[in-house]
Enzyme design. Structure first.
Site, PDB file in Angstrom:
ATOM      1  N   GLN A 161      70.760  35.356  18.258  1.00  0.00           N
ATOM      2  CA  GLN A 161      70.155  36.070  19.467  1.00  0.00           C
ATOM      3  C   GLN A 161      69.011  36.870  19.358  1.00  0.00           C
ATOM      4  O   GLN A 161      68.115  36.798  19.968  1.00  0.00           O
ATOM      5  CB  GLN A 161      71.190  36.642  20.320  1.00  0.00           C
ATOM      6  CG  GLN A 161      70.741  36.831  21.807  1.00  0.00           C
ATOM      7  CD  GLN A 161      71.585  37.703  22.815  1.00  0.00           C
ATOM      8  OE1 GLN A 161      71.253  38.282  23.481  1.00  0.00           O
ATOM      9  NE2 GLN A 161      73.038  37.411  22.402  1.00  0.00           N
ATOM     10  N   GLU A 183      75.984  41.777  18.046  1.00  0.00           N
ATOM     11  CA  GLU A 183      75.924  42.390  19.473  1.00  0.00           C
ATOM     12  C   GLU A 183      76.841  43.527  19.642  1.00  0.00           C
ATOM     13  O   GLU A 183      76.328  44.597  19.599  1.00  0.00           O
ATOM     14  CB  GLU A 183      76.119  41.375  20.683  1.00  0.00           C
ATOM     15  CG  GLU A 183      76.157  42.188  21.804  1.00  0.00           C
ATOM     16  CD  GLU A 183      74.655  42.626  22.337  1.00  0.00           C
ATOM     17  OE1 GLU A 183      73.804  41.997  22.157  1.00  0.00           O
ATOM     18  OE2 GLU A 183      74.767  43.685  22.904  1.00  0.00           O
ATOM     19  N   ASP A 197      71.670  42.669  20.968  1.00  0.00           N
ATOM     20  CA  ASP A 197      70.757  41.496  20.359  1.00  0.00           C
ATOM     21  C   ASP A 197      69.280  41.481  21.030  1.00  0.00           C
ATOM     22  O   ASP A 197      68.254  41.582  20.472  1.00  0.00           O
ATOM     23  CB  ASP A 197      71.587  40.305  20.628  1.00  0.00           C
ATOM     24  CG  ASP A 197      72.563  39.986  19.708  1.00  0.00           C
ATOM     25  OD1 ASP A 197      72.303  40.499  18.444  1.00  0.00           O
ATOM     26  OD2 ASP A 197      73.202  39.300  19.574  1.00  0.00           O
ATOM     27  N   GLY A 227      70.917  59.806  35.546  1.00  0.00           N
ATOM     28  CA  GLY A 227      69.818  60.676  35.957  1.00  0.00           C
ATOM     29  C   GLY A 227      70.288  61.874  36.827  1.00  0.00           C
ATOM     30  O   GLY A 227      71.238  62.192  36.944  1.00  0.00           O
ATOM     31  N   GLY A 228      69.451  62.689  37.620  1.00  0.00           N
ATOM     32  CA  GLY A 228      69.576  63.603  38.224  1.00  0.00           C
ATOM     33  C   GLY A 228      70.113  63.368  39.805  1.00  0.00           C
ATOM     34  O   GLY A 228      70.398  64.435  40.118  1.00  0.00           O
TER      35      GLY A 228
HETATM   36  N1  CAO Z   1      67.244  26.929   3.778  1.00  0.00           N
HETATM   37  C1  CAO Z   1      68.061  27.383   3.015  1.00  0.00           C
HETATM   38  N2  CAO Z   1      68.971  28.396   3.264  1.00  0.00           N
HETATM   39  C2  CAO Z   1      69.059  28.913   4.402  1.00  0.00           C
HETATM   40  C3  CAO Z   1      67.960  28.402   5.332  1.00  0.00           C
HETATM   41  C4  CAO Z   1      67.208  27.629   4.945  1.00  0.00           C
HETATM   42  N3  CAO Z   1      66.035  27.079   6.201  1.00  0.00           N
HETATM   43  N4  CAO Z   1      68.286  29.164   6.477  1.00  0.00           N
HETATM   44  C5  CAO Z   1      69.287  30.126   6.014  1.00  0.00           C
HETATM   45  N5  CAO Z   1      69.678  30.102   4.952  1.00  0.00           N
HETATM   46  C6  CAO Z   1      70.737  30.549   3.985  1.00  0.00           C
HETATM   47  C7  CAO Z   1      70.281  32.311   4.055  1.00  0.00           C
HETATM   48  O1  CAO Z   1      69.364  32.078   3.018  1.00  0.00           O
HETATM   49  C8  CAO Z   1      71.740  32.700   3.694  1.00  0.00           C
HETATM   50  O2  CAO Z   1      71.895  32.385   2.215  1.00  0.00           O
HETATM   51  P1  CAO Z   1      72.828  33.458   1.546  1.00  0.00           P
HETATM   52  O3  CAO Z   1      73.843  34.003   1.886  1.00  0.00           O
HETATM   53  O4  CAO Z   1      72.922  32.780   0.140  1.00  0.00           O
HETATM   54  O5  CAO Z   1      71.644  34.731   1.054  1.00  0.00           O
HETATM   55  C9  CAO Z   1      72.687  31.876   4.268  1.00  0.00           C
HETATM   56  O6  CAO Z   1      71.875  30.842   4.969  1.00  0.00           O
HETATM   57  C10 CAO Z   1      73.390  32.361   5.691  1.00  0.00           C
HETATM   58  O7  CAO Z   1      72.327  33.219   6.288  1.00  0.00           O
HETATM   59  P2  CAO Z   1      73.048  34.721   7.074  1.00  0.00           P
HETATM   60  O8  CAO Z   1      73.913  35.351   6.117  1.00  0.00           O
HETATM   61  O9  CAO Z   1      72.012  35.316   7.640  1.00  0.00           O
HETATM   62  O10 CAO Z   1      74.118  34.156   8.134  1.00  0.00           O
HETATM   63  P3  CAO Z   1      75.543  34.341   8.701  1.00  0.00           P
HETATM   64  O11 CAO Z   1      75.714  33.171   9.759  1.00  0.00           O
HETATM   65  O12 CAO Z   1      76.226  34.341   7.518  1.00  0.00           O
HETATM   66  O13 CAO Z   1      75.423  35.734   9.266  1.00  0.00           O
HETATM   67  C11 CAO Z   1      74.566  37.277  10.902  1.00  0.00           C
HETATM   68  C12 CAO Z   1      74.782  35.780  10.536  1.00  0.00           C
HETATM   69  C13 CAO Z   1      73.974  37.143  12.105  1.00  0.00           C
HETATM   70  C14 CAO Z   1      75.731  38.089  10.936  1.00  0.00           C
HETATM   71  C15 CAO Z   1      73.681  37.638   9.799  1.00  0.00           C
HETATM   72  O14 CAO Z   1      72.336  36.925   9.670  1.00  0.00           O
HETATM   73  C16 CAO Z   1      72.916  39.145  10.201  1.00  0.00           C
HETATM   74  O15 CAO Z   1      73.801  40.192   9.906  1.00  0.00           O
HETATM   75  N6  CAO Z   1      71.885  39.447  10.519  1.00  0.00           N
HETATM   76  C17 CAO Z   1      71.125  40.570  10.854  1.00  0.00           C
HETATM   77  C18 CAO Z   1      71.697  41.179  11.936  1.00  0.00           C
HETATM   78  C19 CAO Z   1      71.305  40.263  13.394  1.00  0.00           C
HETATM   79  O16 CAO Z   1      70.354  39.757  13.529  1.00  0.00           O
HETATM   80  N7  CAO Z   1      72.619  40.264  14.050  1.00  0.00           N
HETATM   81  C20 CAO Z   1      72.330  39.524  15.472  1.00  0.00           C
HETATM   82  C21 CAO Z   1      72.561  38.264  15.301  1.00  0.00           C
HETATM   83  S1  CAO Z   1      72.650  37.812  16.804  1.00  0.00           S
HETATM   84  O17 CAO Z   1      74.298  38.145  17.696  1.00  0.00           O
END
Ligand code: CAO
Length: 415
Positions: free
Chosen positions: A17, A139, A168, A246-247
């Protein structure tokens, strides 16, 4: 009519998001947003909270308007080559992966700058540098760590998260501002830069008034909070229920029908300037001159009683009727609108804030359009892309790849 960000190309590595909120806004302003997704998988939200089997979820469609989708495996050797070309061809790279993911793919900031010194590299992370910088964040983690949850809810209840996605969508908004500011600076400097927005920081920025109150607390009780004068204050800002930040004191009051309708309520603000009008409308004319009620300071310790008295009046009107009576008297108030009512509100439809969008596999659905209106940059909402819908179009149109090169990338598992 031209759009404000026409000619700006965004390499959109965002998912879920926060990041998609940001790039969708840039798309509404006319940027060409190329959403990069993993082949066969795509943004996880395509499949989350699905209402119709095998159809992109509303979670996805409502956050990814005005984008093109390209599937690319950025961990594949051939895929990395394509990514390098895309970095050279784009103005902004936006990502919200877990910390270090882009570095692990082989694209740290130094490498990106080397490939394209004009590139603006924008990220959402859960936390800024510090003890939690490596954490994955969603979030409500941001709402809790940014000071929102501890200050939301009622004094006798637990910390509460809000429905507004301030962690988000709030962070996505902050990031979009950082990106357009960096684009503006690049006009003069010719250089790109790194833009980082932490979700904790964004939530805290939106909770600024609560850090204000934390410091006021050292100098005595917070007199506009419901804990004053009879409750107790600890050493941290307490939850203030529905009190105004607010106030001008405010509270949510019952309206006619509250017994059966969970949204038959109105927010009522006792703005000092219209105190006589409030007294007139609720039939308490004697409060206008009575020194016990005439001034804001005199009223503060009696707010609970004052709002209970006003509520005796609001309970005799439905929320819209109350609004229609109070508004002409300049008494600030707002009916509690349900999502059903918001969706049906004609004025929101008329301004394009609520729009109906048609989708090839889903059909028609409602979405929230661009809430930022500009006189010289029209915003139209186009449907979200299917997974990989524009892969060839982007590889040919943006990178100038031939059919043979595309076939080669496909057989290498890169796209
Ligand atoms: N090709 C190849 N690999 C890809 C890719 C692509 N097109 N797109 C994503 N990947 C890989 C990433 O490189 C990552 O690999 P590694 O773990 O080996 O580095 C893997 O996919 C997973 O990505 P991720 O760790 O970001 O995803 P997740 O689902 O485990 O975590 C989230 C999700 C949101 C917790 C994490 O991305 C995060 O903390 N983001 C930053 C904060 C954020 O934006 N949070 C809000 C999300 S909205 O609620």
């Amino acid at each position: 009519m031209a759009k404000a960000l026409e000619g700006v190309r965004i390499l959109d590595f965002t998912h879920v998001q926060s990041g998609p909120t940001c790039t969708q806004l840039l798309g509404w302003f006319g940027a060409d947003v190329l959403k990069v997704e993993r082949p066969g998988v795509g943004d996880a939200t395509r499949g989350q909270l699905r209402d119709i089997p095998d159809v992109d979820s509303l979670y996805f469609t409502m956050l990814n308007h005005n984008k093109r989708s390209l599937t690319l495996n950025s961990k594949n050797e051939k895929g990395k080559e394509v990514l390098e070309s895309l970095i050279k061809a784009c103005d902004v790279l936006v990502e919200n992966f877990a910390p270090g993911a882009l570095d692990r793919m082989g694209f740290p900031w130094a490498r990106i700058q080397e490939l394209n010194p004009r590139m603006i590299y924008a990220s959402v992370k859960g936390f800024g540098p510090g003890p939690y910088e490596d954490c994955k964040v969603y979030e409500n983690v941001a709402q809790c760590t940014g000071g929102s949850a501890s200050t939301t809810g009622f004094d006798d209840g637990p910390p509460t998260v809000t429905g507004a996605q301030i962690g988000d969508s709030g962070t996505g908004l902050h990031l979009a501002l950082g990106i357009v500011t960096a684009l503006f600076q690049r006009e003069r400097s010719g250089r790109g830069q790194r833009v980082l927005t932490a979700m904790q920081d964004s939530v805290l920025n939106l909770c600024r008034v609560k850090l204000r109150d934390q410091q006021r607390l050292a100098h005595g009780p917070l007199t506009e909070y419901p804990q004053y004068p009879n409750g107790t204050f600890g050493d941290a800002v307490p939850r203030s229920g529905n009190a105004s930040g607010g106030g001008q004191p405010g509270w949510i009051l019952k309206c006619k029908g509250w017994e059966s309708d969970p949204n038959a309520y109105i927010y009522f603000i006792t703005q000092a300037a219209v105190w006589p009008a409030i007294c007139e409308v609720i039939g308490r004319q004697e409060w206008i001159e009575d020194p016990e009620y005439a001034t804001p300071v005199a009223r503060l310790p009696k707010l609970e009683y004052i709002f209970a008295t006003i509520e005796e009046w609001t309970k005799t009107k439905d929320k819209v009727e109350a609004m229609d009576i109070l508004n002409p008297l300049n008494i600030p108030c707002g009916p509690i609108l349900s999502m059903k009512e918001v969706a049906a509100e004609p004025s929101l439809r008329a301004t394009g804030t609520v729009v109906e969008v048609d989708h090839p596999t889903r059909g028609k659905y409602l979405s929230v359009g661009n809430p930022i209106k500009m006189s010289d940059s029209p915003s139209e909402v186009t449907r979200s892309p299917l997974l990989g819908e524009h892969t060839e179009e982007i590889l040919k149109g943006v990178l100038g790849m031939s059919d043979e090169e595309i076939a080669e990338a496909r057989s290498a598992g890169a796209i």
